[in-house]
Design a protein around this motif. Structure first.
Motif, PDB file in Angstrom:
ATOM      1  N   MET A 216       0.840  -1.182   0.000  1.00 27.53           N
ATOM      2  CA  MET A 216       0.000   0.000   0.000  1.00 27.53           C
ATOM      3  C   MET A 216       0.887   1.248   0.000  1.00 27.53           C
ATOM      4  O   MET A 216       1.832   1.344   0.762  1.00 27.53           O
ATOM      5  CB  MET A 216      -0.892  -0.009   1.245  1.00 27.53           C
ATOM      6  N   ALA A 217       0.561   2.173  -0.863  1.00 23.08           N
ATOM      7  CA  ALA A 217       1.307   3.423  -0.950  1.00 23.08           C
ATOM      8  C   ALA A 217       0.865   4.370   0.163  1.00 23.08           C
ATOM      9  O   ALA A 217      -0.244   4.275   0.684  1.00 23.08           O
ATOM     10  CB  ALA A 217       1.081   4.076  -2.306  1.00 23.08           C
ATOM     11  N   THR A 218       1.752   5.306   0.506  1.00 25.78           N
ATOM     12  CA  THR A 218       1.461   6.287   1.552  1.00 25.78           C
ATOM     13  C   THR A 218       1.604   7.694   0.995  1.00 25.78           C
ATOM     14  O   THR A 218       2.621   8.029   0.379  1.00 25.78           O
ATOM     15  CB  THR A 218       2.421   6.110   2.744  1.00 25.78           C
ATOM     16  N   LEU A 219       0.576   8.506   1.226  1.00 25.17           N
ATOM     17  CA  LEU A 219       0.597   9.924   0.899  1.00 25.17           C
ATOM     18  C   LEU A 219       0.725  10.689   2.208  1.00 25.17           C
ATOM     19  O   LEU A 219      -0.110  10.546   3.101  1.00 25.17           O
ATOM     20  CB  LEU A 219      -0.691  10.330   0.173  1.00 25.17           C
ATOM     21  N   LEU A 220       1.771  11.481   2.335  1.00 22.10           N
ATOM     22  CA  LEU A 220       2.017  12.294   3.522  1.00 22.10           C
ATOM     23  C   LEU A 220       1.548  13.720   3.266  1.00 22.10           C
ATOM     24  O   LEU A 220       2.004  14.357   2.311  1.00 22.10           O
ATOM     25  CB  LEU A 220       3.504  12.289   3.876  1.00 22.10           C
ATOM     26  N   ILE A 221       0.642  14.202   4.108  1.00 22.31           N
ATOM     27  CA  ILE A 221       0.181  15.591   4.034  1.00 22.31           C
ATOM     28  C   ILE A 221       0.794  16.339   5.212  1.00 22.31           C
ATOM     29  O   ILE A 221       0.512  16.026   6.368  1.00 22.31           O
ATOM     30  CB  ILE A 221      -1.359  15.684   4.089  1.00 22.31           C
ATOM     31  N   VAL A 222       1.650  17.300   4.905  1.00 24.04           N
ATOM     32  CA  VAL A 222       2.298  18.124   5.928  1.00 24.04           C
ATOM     33  C   VAL A 222       1.719  19.524   5.799  1.00 24.04           C
ATOM     34  O   VAL A 222       1.748  20.116   4.720  1.00 24.04           O
ATOM     35  CB  VAL A 222       3.832  18.153   5.748  1.00 24.04           C
ATOM     36  N   HIS A 223       1.194  20.038   6.906  1.00 18.28           N
ATOM     37  CA  HIS A 223       0.459  21.299   6.828  1.00 18.28           C
ATOM     38  C   HIS A 223       0.714  22.182   8.041  1.00 18.28           C
ATOM     39  O   HIS A 223       1.065  21.700   9.114  1.00 18.28           O
ATOM     40  CB  HIS A 223      -1.039  21.007   6.727  1.00 18.28           C
ATOM     41  N   HIS A 224       0.500  23.465   7.817  1.00 17.70           N
ATOM     42  CA  HIS A 224       0.437  24.441   8.905  1.00 17.70           C
ATOM     43  C   HIS A 224      -0.879  25.176   8.703  1.00 17.70           C
ATOM     44  O   HIS A 224      -1.061  25.850   7.682  1.00 17.70           O
ATOM     45  CB  HIS A 224       1.629  25.390   8.858  1.00 17.70           C
ATOM     46  N   THR A 225      -1.807  25.006   9.624  1.00 17.17           N
ATOM     47  CA  THR A 225      -3.161  25.526   9.447  1.00 17.17           C
ATOM     48  C   THR A 225      -3.565  26.406  10.629  1.00 17.17           C
ATOM     49  O   THR A 225      -4.376  26.005  11.455  1.00 17.17           O
ATOM     50  CB  THR A 225      -4.164  24.370   9.284  1.00 17.17           C
ATOM     51  N   PRO A 226      -2.998  27.609  10.718  1.00 13.49           N
ATOM     52  CA  PRO A 226      -3.254  28.458  11.889  1.00 13.49           C
ATOM     53  C   PRO A 226      -4.554  29.262  11.823  1.00 13.49           C
ATOM     54  O   PRO A 226      -4.905  29.905  12.805  1.00 13.49           O
ATOM     55  CB  PRO A 226      -2.048  29.394  11.892  1.00 13.49           C
ATOM     56  N   SER A 227      -5.265  29.226  10.697  1.00 16.02           N
ATOM     57  CA  SER A 227      -6.458  30.064  10.568  1.00 16.02           C
ATOM     58  C   SER A 227      -7.622  29.230  10.040  1.00 16.02           C
ATOM     59  O   SER A 227      -7.419  28.160   9.446  1.00 16.02           O
ATOM     60  CB  SER A 227      -6.187  31.213   9.590  1.00 16.02           C
ATOM     61  N   PRO A 228      -8.847  29.733  10.197  1.00 12.33           N
ATOM     62  CA  PRO A 228     -10.000  29.020   9.627  1.00 12.33           C
ATOM     63  C   PRO A 228      -9.896  28.844   8.108  1.00 12.33           C
ATOM     64  O   PRO A 228     -10.299  27.808   7.582  1.00 12.33           O
ATOM     65  CB  PRO A 228     -11.186  29.903  10.008  1.00 12.33           C
TER      66      PRO A 228
ATOM     67  N   ASP B 231     -13.319   6.303  -3.649  1.00 11.69           N
ATOM     68  CA  ASP B 231     -12.939   5.681  -4.926  1.00 11.69           C
ATOM     69  C   ASP B 231     -11.439   5.438  -5.040  1.00 11.69           C
ATOM     70  O   ASP B 231     -10.990   4.774  -5.980  1.00 11.69           O
ATOM     71  CB  ASP B 231     -13.396   6.543  -6.102  1.00 11.69           C
ATOM     72  N   ILE B 232     -10.665   5.988  -4.129  1.00 11.74           N
ATOM     73  CA  ILE B 232      -9.210   5.813  -4.153  1.00 11.74           C
ATOM     74  C   ILE B 232      -8.854   4.661  -3.224  1.00 11.74           C
ATOM     75  O   ILE B 232      -9.110   4.720  -2.022  1.00 11.74           O
ATOM     76  CB  ILE B 232      -8.487   7.114  -3.754  1.00 11.74           C
ATOM     77  N   ASP B 233      -8.288   3.612  -3.800  1.00 13.57           N
ATOM     78  CA  ASP B 233      -7.933   2.407  -3.047  1.00 13.57           C
ATOM     79  C   ASP B 233      -6.425   2.298  -2.895  1.00 13.57           C
ATOM     80  O   ASP B 233      -5.669   2.833  -3.697  1.00 13.57           O
ATOM     81  CB  ASP B 233      -8.413   1.149  -3.783  1.00 13.57           C
ATOM     82  N   ASN B 234      -6.017   1.541  -1.900  1.00 13.89           N
ATOM     83  CA  ASN B 234      -4.619   1.151  -1.739  1.00 13.89           C
ATOM     84  C   ASN B 234      -3.687   2.327  -1.449  1.00 13.89           C
ATOM     85  O   ASN B 234      -2.504   2.282  -1.790  1.00 13.89           O
ATOM     86  CB  ASN B 234      -4.150   0.377  -2.986  1.00 13.89           C
ATOM     87  N   VAL B 235      -4.223   3.387  -0.845  1.00 17.03           N
ATOM     88  CA  VAL B 235      -3.407   4.544  -0.469  1.00 17.03           C
ATOM     89  C   VAL B 235      -3.743   4.911   0.979  1.00 17.03           C
ATOM     90  O   VAL B 235      -4.897   5.163   1.309  1.00 17.03           O
ATOM     91  CB  VAL B 235      -3.653   5.764  -1.381  1.00 17.03           C
ATOM     92  N   ARG B 236      -2.723   4.914   1.794  1.00 18.69           N
ATOM     93  CA  ARG B 236      -2.847   5.349   3.187  1.00 18.69           C
ATOM     94  C   ARG B 236      -2.485   6.824   3.240  1.00 18.69           C
ATOM     95  O   ARG B 236      -1.430   7.234   2.737  1.00 18.69           O
ATOM     96  CB  ARG B 236      -1.903   4.536   4.071  1.00 18.69           C
TER      97      ARG B 236
END
Length: 154
Positions: free
Chosen positions: A1-13, A30-35
Motif C-alpha cells: 500500500m502506498a502512503t501519501l504524507l500531508i504536511v500542513h500548517h493551518t493556523p487560521s480558519p 474511490d481511491i484504493d490502496n493509499v494510506r
C-alpha cells in the motif's frame, strides 16, 4: 500500500478549510490502496518523509514567505531525505491575505532541490476561499492520492 504524507500548517480558519478539502479529496472512497498520513508541520519528521511515496504541503503565506513551521519541517528533512526521495510526486497549496508569490517561489526552489516531481498544479488562494478554491484543493488531494493507487510502497 502506498502512503501519501500531508504536511500542513493551518493556523487560521481559511487554512483549515483548504486543508480539510485536500484531505477529503485524498481520502475519497474511490481511491484504493493509499494510506493518507496527516502531520502538522512542526510534528512531521524525516522518518515520515522516508516512509511516504508522495507528498502534499500546505502553508499560509506569511510576510511574503511560507510559514516558519513548514520551513522548519523542510530544513529538518532536506538532507536526511535528499537522495532517497528523488522523483517522488508532490503538490502544494498556499493561502495568503493578498500575495503568495514569495511562498510559491520558495516551495518551488526547495522541492526542486529535493528532486521531487510536481504531480499537480499548486493551488494558491488569497482572501477567503471561494467554493472553486475548495474544489481545487479537493482535486489536488485526489490527484496525488490517485496517482499513488497502483504504486507499491517503498
Amino acid at each position: 500500500m502506498a502512503t501519501l504524507l500531508i504536511v500542513h500548517h493551518t493556523p487560521s480558519p481559511n487554512c483549515q478549510a483548504l486543508f480539510e478539502a485536500v484531505v477529503s479529496g485524498a481520502t475519497d472512497p474511490d481511491i484504493d490502496n493509499v494510506r493518507v498520513v496527516r502531520r502538522a508541520a512542526l510534528a512531521a519528521t524525516a522518518s515520515d518523509v522516508l516512509a511516504a511515496d508522495g507528498y502534499l504541503l500546505g502553508t499560509p503565506a506569511n510576510l511574503g514567505y511560507m510559514s516558519g513551521a513548514l520551513k522548519h519541517f523542510l530544513d529538518q528533512v532536506y538532507y536526511p531525505c535528499l537522495d532517497s526521495t528523488r522523483g517522488r510526486p508532490f503538490g502544494y497549496w498556499i493561502h495568503g491575505g493578498n500575495d503568495v508569490t514569495g511562498a510559491a517561489r520558495a516551495l518551488d526552489a526547495i522541492t526542486t532541490g529535493l528532486g521531487w516531481r510536481r504531480a499537480a498544479e499548486p493551488v494558491t488562494v488569497t482572501g477567503e476561499p471561494a467554493k472553486s478554491d475548495l474544489e481545487s484543493c479537493w482535486e489536488l488531494g485526489a490527484t496525488l492520492a490517485a496517482g499513488l493507487m497502483d504504486q507499491d510502497s517503498g
